[in-house]
Design a protein around this motif. Structure first.
Motif, PDB file in Angstrom:
ATOM      1  N   ARG A 196       0.833  -1.199   0.000  1.00  7.41           N
ATOM      2  CA  ARG A 196       0.000   0.000   0.000  1.00  7.41           C
ATOM      3  C   ARG A 196       0.878   1.264   0.000  1.00  7.41           C
ATOM      4  N   LYS A 197       1.931   1.231   0.797  1.00  5.39           N
ATOM      5  CA  LYS A 197       2.842   2.390   0.842  1.00  5.39           C
ATOM      6  C   LYS A 197       3.531   2.584  -0.507  1.00  5.39           C
TER       7      LYS A 197
ATOM      8  N   ALA B 102       1.006   4.093  -2.836  1.00  7.91           N
ATOM      9  CA  ALA B 102       0.750   5.489  -2.476  1.00  7.91           C
ATOM     10  C   ALA B 102       1.920   6.371  -2.894  1.00  7.91           C
ATOM     11  N   ASP B 103       3.144   5.884  -2.689  1.00  5.09           N
ATOM     12  CA  ASP B 103       4.333   6.639  -3.108  1.00  5.09           C
ATOM     13  C   ASP B 103       4.364   6.805  -4.618  1.00  5.09           C
TER      14      ASP B 103
ATOM     15  N   GLN C  16       1.779   6.763  -6.643  1.00  4.49           N
ATOM     16  CA  GLN C  16       0.714   7.696  -7.015  1.00  4.49           C
ATOM     17  C   GLN C  16       1.141   9.133  -6.716  1.00  4.49           C
ATOM     18  N   ALA C  17       1.801   9.348  -5.600  1.00  7.67           N
ATOM     19  CA  ALA C  17       2.285  10.687  -5.247  1.00  7.67           C
ATOM     20  C   ALA C  17       3.305  11.177  -6.271  1.00  7.67           C
TER      21      ALA C  17
END
Length: 85
Positions: free
Chosen positions: A13-14, A17-18, A20-21
């Motif tokens: 998940r991290k 998310a990274d 996507q960021a």
């Protein structure tokens, strides 16, 4: 085993998310670059137009000065009056 699985899911998940960021940041950077390029193109065009206007004004001023010199070299009379006008 369950803790390893949970940590793996959290890490995934991290990572997502990274990623996507980073993609959002890349899109913002690209948008900012497009805006900067458009502003630069506008300025180049604007300065080019100003330069052309200045050049034309300079040529017109030279012409008016030359006509003034020519008018003073004419003898008094209708032609001189017309040139001065």
């Amino acid at each position: 085993m369950q803790e390893v699985g949970l940590r793996g899911e959290a890490a995934e998940r991290k990572r997502l998310a990274d990623q996507q960021a980073r993609e959002v940041q890349q899109k913002r950077w690209e948008a900012a670059m497009q805006k900067a390029h458009a502003a630069y193109a506008y300025r180049v065009k604007h300065f080019g137009e100003q330069s052309e206007t200045w050049y034309q004004a300079s040529r017109l001023a030279e012409y008016v000065a030359a006509v003034g010199v020519h008018a003073t070299s004419l003898p008094p009379g209708q032609e001189r009056t017309e040139v001065e006008a």
